[in-house]
Design a protein around this motif. Sequence first.
Motif, mmCIF file in Angstrom:
data_model
loop_
_atom_site.group_PDB
_atom_site.id
_atom_site.type_symbol
_atom_site.label_atom_id
_atom_site.label_comp_id
_atom_site.label_asym_id
_atom_site.label_seq_id
_atom_site.Cartn_x
_atom_site.Cartn_y
_atom_site.Cartn_z
ATOM 1 N N SER A 1 1.666 -53.835 15.166
ATOM 2 C CA SER A 1 2.418 -52.591 15.271
ATOM 3 C C SER A 1 2.314 -51.745 14.017
ATOM 4 N N SER B 1 -6.561 -51.685 22.377
ATOM 5 C CA SER B 1 -5.424 -50.817 22.090
ATOM 6 C C SER B 1 -4.360 -50.984 23.143
ATOM 7 N N LYS B 2 -3.087 -50.765 22.716
ATOM 8 C CA LYS B 2 -1.956 -50.918 23.614
ATOM 9 C C LYS B 2 -1.451 -49.545 24.036
ATOM 10 N N LYS C 1 -3.344 -42.067 22.308
ATOM 11 C CA LYS C 1 -3.595 -42.891 23.487
ATOM 12 C C LYS C 1 -4.065 -42.020 24.646
ATOM 13 N N PRO D 1 0.778 -59.354 18.782
ATOM 14 C CA PRO D 1 0.892 -57.895 18.814
ATOM 15 C C PRO D 1 0.868 -57.328 17.398
ATOM 16 N N GLU E 1 3.348 -50.377 19.115
ATOM 17 C CA GLU E 1 2.390 -51.489 19.133
ATOM 18 C C GLU E 1 1.042 -50.888 19.524
ATOM 19 N N TYR E 2 0.057 -50.943 18.638
ATOM 20 C CA TYR E 2 -1.186 -50.222 18.900
ATOM 21 C C TYR E 2 -2.378 -51.110 19.226
ATOM 22 N N TYR E 3 -2.274 -52.419 19.024
ATOM 23 C CA TYR E 3 -3.297 -53.325 19.552
ATOM 24 C C TYR E 3 -2.762 -54.760 19.534
ATOM 25 N N ALA E 4 -3.458 -55.623 20.257
ATOM 26 C CA ALA E 4 -3.095 -57.038 20.277
ATOM 27 C C ALA E 4 -4.366 -57.872 20.354
#
Length: 273
Positions: free
Chosen positions: A232, A272-273, A254, A230, A115-118
């Motif tokens: 992904s 970013s997550k 990250k 979310p 999961e790279y952003y929300a």
Amino acid sequence: MQFPAVISAGLLALSVITQAHAGATLERVESRKELVNVLMESYPPFSFLNDQNQLDGFDVDVAKAVADKLGVKLRLETPSWDVIAAGRWSGRYDICICSMTPSKARAQVFDFPVEYYASPAVIVVNAKDERIHSAKDLDGLKVGLTSASSYESYLNKNLVIEGAEDKKLDYPFEMVQVAPYDTDNVAFQDLGLGAGVRLDAILTNLVTAQPRLKQDTRFKLAGAPLYEEPNSVAIEKGDPEWDAKVRAVFAELKADGTLARLSQKWIGADISK
């Protein structure tokens, strides 16, 4: 317990096939020296055609960073969202860094390594419309959205957010007329014609909506965000070696600040997550 020779040979062959499949994508990427990422052509600021008629945006830059970490060149493909979200790519594409929201249905054909952003899902209405102030006001109205998106599931009252299955979503409406579009662009064009002319509202991503809201006085937000969505990375299901490699690459992006930097560049905040 020993197996008969024929059965043993069969199991060995199956094992070889399984192992070959497990590393199929990574092997393909490394042998071709190319990563094929699939995304939407018109989903600013994540992916869009810039003034030079080249694909640009947050997802494009993230895909470039992934390709750089892998030491390969990047190729971008832009079929319709329906084609992307249907999965079963049969090796045509290697990865979807394309703002996809995981779901139980999609998990049947995709794995979601990262999961790279929300960002929040919001309602956008015509600036002159005083009818809509929250989701409950959408009842009986016509709402535009990207086809096969989480927004469509929400309006159909069957959205399940992967990783937050126990979170109860609020559906304060009886029935909404869903109007699917290939991209947000045409939906915003239709909403811009006036309140209720072709659309009453649009359900979309806050980050996607923000540039339009700043540049075009015909639109405004209606009420608070409905839920946090979310997003992904998606890959073809059943390739654990590729899954592990994608996880490792994103861990590096990250750790070295690349995701945060690209998020600030395109969004103006670190989502970013």
